[in-house]
Design a protein around this motif. Structure first.
Motif, short mmCIF file in Angstrom:
data_model
loop_
_atom_site.label_atom_id
_atom_site.label_comp_id
_atom_site.label_asym_id
_atom_site.label_seq_id
_atom_site.Cartn_x
_atom_site.Cartn_y
_atom_site.Cartn_z
N LYS A 140 0.84 -1.20 0.00
CA LYS A 140 0.00 0.00 0.00
C LYS A 140 0.88 1.25 0.00
CE LYS A 140 -4.18 -0.06 2.14
NZ LYS A 140 -5.19 -0.20 3.20
N ARG A 141 1.95 1.21 0.79
CA ARG A 141 2.84 2.38 0.89
C ARG A 141 3.57 2.65 -0.42
NH1 ARG A 141 4.21 0.12 5.76
NH2 ARG A 141 6.16 -0.68 4.90
N ASP A 142 4.06 1.58 -1.08
CA ASP A 142 4.85 1.81 -2.30
C ASP A 142 3.98 1.95 -3.56
OD1 ASP A 142 4.26 -0.78 -3.30
OD2 ASP A 142 6.16 -1.62 -2.62
N GLY A 143 2.66 1.86 -3.39
CA GLY A 143 1.76 2.07 -4.51
C GLY A 143 1.52 0.86 -5.40
N SER A 144 2.13 -0.29 -5.07
CA SER A 144 1.92 -1.48 -5.90
C SER A 144 0.58 -2.14 -5.59
CB SER A 144 3.07 -2.47 -5.75
OG SER A 144 3.21 -2.89 -4.41
N ARG A 146 -3.51 -1.53 -4.11
CA ARG A 146 -4.55 -0.54 -3.90
C ARG A 146 -4.49 -0.05 -2.45
NH1 ARG A 146 -9.40 -4.17 -5.13
NH2 ARG A 146 -10.17 -2.87 -3.45
N THR A 147 -4.98 1.13 -2.22
CA THR A 147 -4.96 1.67 -0.86
C THR A 147 -6.33 1.58 -0.19
OG1 THR A 147 -5.38 3.88 -1.71
CG2 THR A 147 -3.07 3.25 -1.33
N GLU A 194 -3.85 -5.59 -6.34
CA GLU A 194 -2.88 -4.78 -7.10
C GLU A 194 -3.49 -3.48 -7.60
OE1 GLU A 194 0.83 -6.95 -9.24
OE2 GLU A 194 -1.11 -7.56 -9.99
N SER A 195 -2.64 -2.47 -7.71
CA SER A 195 -3.09 -1.16 -8.23
C SER A 195 -3.43 -1.28 -9.69
CB SER A 195 -1.98 -0.11 -8.09
OG SER A 195 -1.68 0.10 -6.75
#
Length: 195
Positions: A140-144, A146-147, A194-195
């Motif tokens: 979540k922190r590195d954007g890989s 979804r948040t 995944e984002s």
């Protein structure tokens, strides 16, 4: 008492119990049979464990501790969150595929234990669940990842999913490779996070 200071007989008893529990089921296993398998006198078991339930709890704590240690050694900071989850799944599946007695005890016998015993085991599982949670937080922190998902829910879904894959493999009579299920399992999880 730290793990490294426990005597060899302690570990021999746990290994004997693992085999006896897997072959006979926890409830049908006798302490005398565990002692025989471990190569110790019946009374020796009671030097280390008050009752049979303590053997099962200790067995689970030791084996889960070894598994978490393998995860820790297998993961590194350079891995992406997806790679880390895949490594956890690889280790989980390969360790249980490689130790059928451990697979039977963790997947079948523990589910038949009483509520108090399951609570003890739940405490031992916490380190494993937190490890998965930390990987999800990293993603979540590195954007890989979804948040917008609930980490506490998803960590349980991932653990539960892996757990069910192992149980189904056991029930099928191990007719296929458990480790061959790693990529499809991770691919399924990634579709949701995944984002």
């Amino acid at each position: 008492m730290t793990s490294s200071k426990k005597p060899d007989k302690y570990y021999a008893i746990l290994e004997g119990a693992l085999k006896v529990f897997a072959e006979n089921g926890y409830h049908k296993s006798q302490v005398s049979r565990i002692a025989k398998e471990a190569g110790v006198a019946d009374g020796t078991i009671y030097l280390y464990f008050k009752k049979k339930e303590d053997i099962l709890t200790s067995l689970f704590q030791e084996k889960l501790g070894e598994l978490v240690e393998k995860f820790t050694q297998g993961l590194n900071n350079q891995m992406t969150a997806k790679e880390a989850l895949q490594k956890v799944c690889e280790i989980h599946f390969s360790e249980l595929e490689g130790n059928i007695h451990l697979a039977y005890v963790t997947q079948i016998e523990l589910r038949q234990s009483d509520l108090d015993l399951r609570k003890e085991i739940g405490l031992a599982l916490k380190r494993y669940i937190v490890l998965i949670e930390n990987i999800l937080e990293k993603g979540k922190r590195d954007g890989s990842f979804r948040t917008d998902f609930d980490v506490k829910l998803v960590r349980l879904l991932i653990f539960g999913g892996m757990d069910e894959v192992v149980t189904s493999w056991l029930i099928s009579g191990q007719k296929y490779s458990l480790t061959a299920q790693v990529i499809p399992t991770i691919d399924f999880f990634m579709k949701g996070i995944e984002s």
